[in-house]
Design a protein around this motif. Structure first.
Motif, PDB file in Angstrom:
ATOM      1  N   THR A   1       0.833  -1.211   0.000  1.00 38.40           N
ATOM      2  CA  THR A   1       0.000   0.000   0.000  1.00 38.40           C
ATOM      3  C   THR A   1       0.870   1.264   0.000  1.00 38.40           C
ATOM      4  N   ASP A   2       2.023   1.200   0.684  1.00 36.62           N
ATOM      5  CA  ASP A   2       2.966   2.334   0.582  1.00 36.62           C
ATOM      6  C   ASP A   2       3.475   2.455  -0.859  1.00 36.62           C
ATOM      7  N   THR A   3       3.675   1.312  -1.503  1.00 32.03           N
ATOM      8  CA  THR A   3       4.113   1.314  -2.906  1.00 32.03           C
ATOM      9  C   THR A   3       3.053   1.939  -3.811  1.00 32.03           C
ATOM     10  N   ALA A   4       1.795   1.556  -3.588  1.00 32.76           N
ATOM     11  CA  ALA A   4       0.719   2.127  -4.415  1.00 32.76           C
ATOM     12  C   ALA A   4       0.703   3.647  -4.279  1.00 32.76           C
ATOM     13  N   MET A   5       0.873   4.126  -3.047  1.00 33.12           N
ATOM     14  CA  MET A   5       0.860   5.582  -2.809  1.00 33.12           C
ATOM     15  C   MET A   5       2.050   6.244  -3.505  1.00 33.12           C
ATOM     16  N   GLN A   6       3.240   5.654  -3.303  1.00 33.25           N
ATOM     17  CA  GLN A   6       4.464   6.256  -3.840  1.00 33.25           C
ATOM     18  C   GLN A   6       4.472   6.230  -5.375  1.00 33.25           C
ATOM     19  N   VAL A   7       4.138   5.046  -5.920  1.00 33.23           N
ATOM     20  CA  VAL A   7       4.237   4.888  -7.374  1.00 33.23           C
ATOM     21  C   VAL A   7       3.169   5.727  -8.092  1.00 33.23           C
ATOM     22  N   SER A   8       1.979   5.809  -7.512  1.00 35.74           N
ATOM     23  CA  SER A   8       0.943   6.632  -8.160  1.00 35.74           C
ATOM     24  C   SER A   8       1.318   8.116  -8.069  1.00 35.74           C
ATOM     25  N   ALA A   9       1.898   8.532  -6.938  1.00 35.12           N
ATOM     26  CA  ALA A   9       2.343   9.935  -6.822  1.00 35.12           C
ATOM     27  C   ALA A   9       3.492  10.197  -7.800  1.00 35.12           C
ATOM     28  N   ASP A  10       4.387   9.234  -7.958  1.00 33.84           N
ATOM     29  CA  ASP A  10       5.492   9.381  -8.920  1.00 33.84           C
ATOM     30  C   ASP A  10       4.946   9.498 -10.349  1.00 33.84           C
ATOM     31  N   ALA A  11       3.906   8.696 -10.639  1.00 32.48           N
ATOM     32  CA  ALA A  11       3.325   8.750 -11.992  1.00 32.48           C
ATOM     33  C   ALA A  11       2.706  10.121 -12.245  1.00 32.48           C
ATOM     34  N   VAL A  12       2.014  10.656 -11.241  1.00 36.97           N
ATOM     35  CA  VAL A  12       1.439  12.001 -11.384  1.00 36.97           C
ATOM     36  C   VAL A  12       2.557  13.005 -11.659  1.00 36.97           C
ATOM     37  N   GLY A  13       3.623  12.907 -10.864  1.00 39.14           N
ATOM     38  CA  GLY A  13       4.749  13.844 -11.018  1.00 39.14           C
ATOM     39  C   GLY A  13       5.395  13.729 -12.385  1.00 39.14           C
ATOM     40  N   LEU A  14       5.614  12.492 -12.809  1.00 39.18           N
ATOM     41  CA  LEU A  14       6.296  12.261 -14.086  1.00 39.18           C
ATOM     42  C   LEU A  14       5.484  12.792 -15.265  1.00 39.18           C
TER      43      LEU A  14
END
Ligand SMILES: Cc1cc2nc3c(=O)[nH]c(=O)nc-3n(C[C@H](O)[C@H](O)[C@H](O)COP(=O)(O)OP(=O)(O)OC[C@H]3O[C@@H](n4cnc5c(N)ncnc54)[C@H](O)[C@@H]3O)c2cc1C
Length: 389
Positions: free
Chosen positions: A334-347
């Motif tokens: 779940t930490d991964t889902a949060m981090q990776v989705s935020a990274d995708a938004v940023g990217l």
């Protein structure tokens, strides 16, 4: 259940059994056809769409945790996870809704009598929906502070109190509700009951307006002198906490599976963007090392999360203790889902932040996976407790 489809070898996960690969293919196809096309619209409206559950019933995946002897598919835990990852990929709100059927089936597996299983599983198999109501306004992480009471009156239990943040319970037909049969005993006074929605005194209160998983139904439940038969008590009086904790052990890797689906979707969106979006030199931004390394880091997290989930569930299916591994998988995925989705938004820059992209929904949806079924702070308490025993 025997899905007829052949496995697409290019898409198949060869670490799974052939049966699990077939289920994965079936769930992937269902997600592409029925969930992805409508997920953004449901999210925008914040409406619960029951029709999709009717569709999922047609492929026999609406109550995966119900054993074969009670008319369900009796899917093993890894199979449930593989399917829920695909549904999470399509829409975390839909996966959460379906997850309610699993979450509320587990207490029956843990403590249900044959008669109770016939009743509960029978409703789910027929296409009904289940809910699990533990949380209260004053009892979240500390479930032992439960103020809902159950008192025996002749051959009936009488339930009084308020539950909140109960997933699917506004539309569920049957649910597992926790109440104290002896408030003086704290957690040792907690007990679990089966409650059908038709019971007098049972009503649905406020509907939560949420930041994410907006098309899942999350409500308050009001119990005013709800009389239920004596044999609707699951297990013995005072065993509610034990039942709840074992249920959450079973459910946490499933939430983690949905989170892996969310993270994989964010990664796929980011990769597609990095290939298509051109930098000032007219080259895809994915050719910039800073971007490609970010994608690699995201992929490492997603794959590690998936394998932690599978590890916990393989231990469970082998019948060995897995409380620590379930909490580790839930926290990491779940930490991964949060981090990776935020990274995708940023990217993806302004497009990622816009409602025109799908990744902003992934980020909003991911947040709840860190909160429900025990916050990730609580998971750390569980993990540390297991280490320091
Ligand atoms: C969308 C949604 C759906 C839900 N569905 C269901 C459902 O179907 N059934 C159900 O029963 N519940 C459900 N919940 C409730 C959920 O399980 C609780 O929100 C969760 O357990 C946390 O409880 P709380 O929100 O009351 O937070 P609290 O327990 O009040 O915690 C507040 C904060 O303090 C932290 N904290 C608390 N205790 C400690 C501690 N000892 N050490 C360190 N930090 C601590 C928490 O991690 C959190 O950050 C749902 C919640 C949401 C948001």
């Amino acid at each position: 259940m025997k899905p007829k489809r052949k496995v697409d070898e290019k898409m198949a996960d060869m670490t799974l059994t052939h049966e699990q690969q077939k289920l994965q293919a079936l769930a992937r196809e269902f997600t592409a056809k029925h969930i992805i096309p409508v997920a953004s619209e449901w999210d925008e409206k914040g409406e619960f769409h029951k029709f999709i559950l009717e569709e999922v019933k047609n492929i026999g995946l609406h109550c995966m945790a119900v054993p074969k002897e009670y008319g369900g598919p009796g899917c093993d835990s890894v199979s449930q996870s593989v399917v829920m990852e695909q549904f999470g990929y399509g829409c975390c709100a839909f996966a959460t809704t379906l997850g309610g059927n699993g979450l509320s089936s587990y207490p029956l597996a843990i403590a249900g009598t044959d008669e109770q299983k016939q009743l509960y599983y029978g409703r789910l198999v027929a296409g009904g929906m289940g809910g699990f109501a533990l949380t209260e306004p004053g009892a979240g992480s500390d479930a032992g502070s439960c103020a809902t009471t159950a008192k025996l009156d002749g051959d009936k239990w009488v339930l009084n109190g308020t539950k909140c943040f109960a997933t699917t319970c506004g539309v569920a037909n049957i649910m597992v509700v926790f109440a104290s049969t002896d408030p003086s005993k704290g957690v040792k006074g907690l007990s679990a009951f089966i409650v059908e929605k038709e019971r007098d005194g049972f009503s649905v209160g406020a509907v939560e307006h949420k930041m994410g998983i907006r098309s899942s139904n999350t409500v308050e439940l009001l119990l005013k002198n709800v009389r239920i038969p004596k044999n609707h008590l699951l297990g013995n009086e005072g065993e509610g906490m034990k039942i709840a904790m074992k249920t959450l052990d079973m459910a946490r890797p499933i939430v983690a599976s949905m989170a892996v689906g969310v993270a994989q979707r964010a990664l796929d969106a980011a990769v597609a963007f990095a290939k298509a979006y051109l930098d000032v030199n007219g080259k895809p931004i994915g050719m910039q090392q800073a971007v490609s390394f970010k994608l690699a880091d995201m992929a490492i997290q997603v794959e590690a999360a998936r394998q932690l989930v599978r590890n916990a569930l393989r231990l469970k299916d082998a019948g060995v203790p897995y409380t620590k591994e379930a909490a580790i998988a839930k926290t990491f995925a779940t930490d991964t889902a949060m981090q990776v989705s935020a990274d995708a938004v940023g990217l993806m820059g302004n497009y990622g932040y816009s409602k025109d992209s799908f990744v902003e929904k992934l980020m909003r949806d991911a947040k709840v996976t860190q909160i429900y079924e025990g916050t990730n702070q609580v998971q750390r308490i569980v993990i540390a407790g297991q280490l320091l025993r």
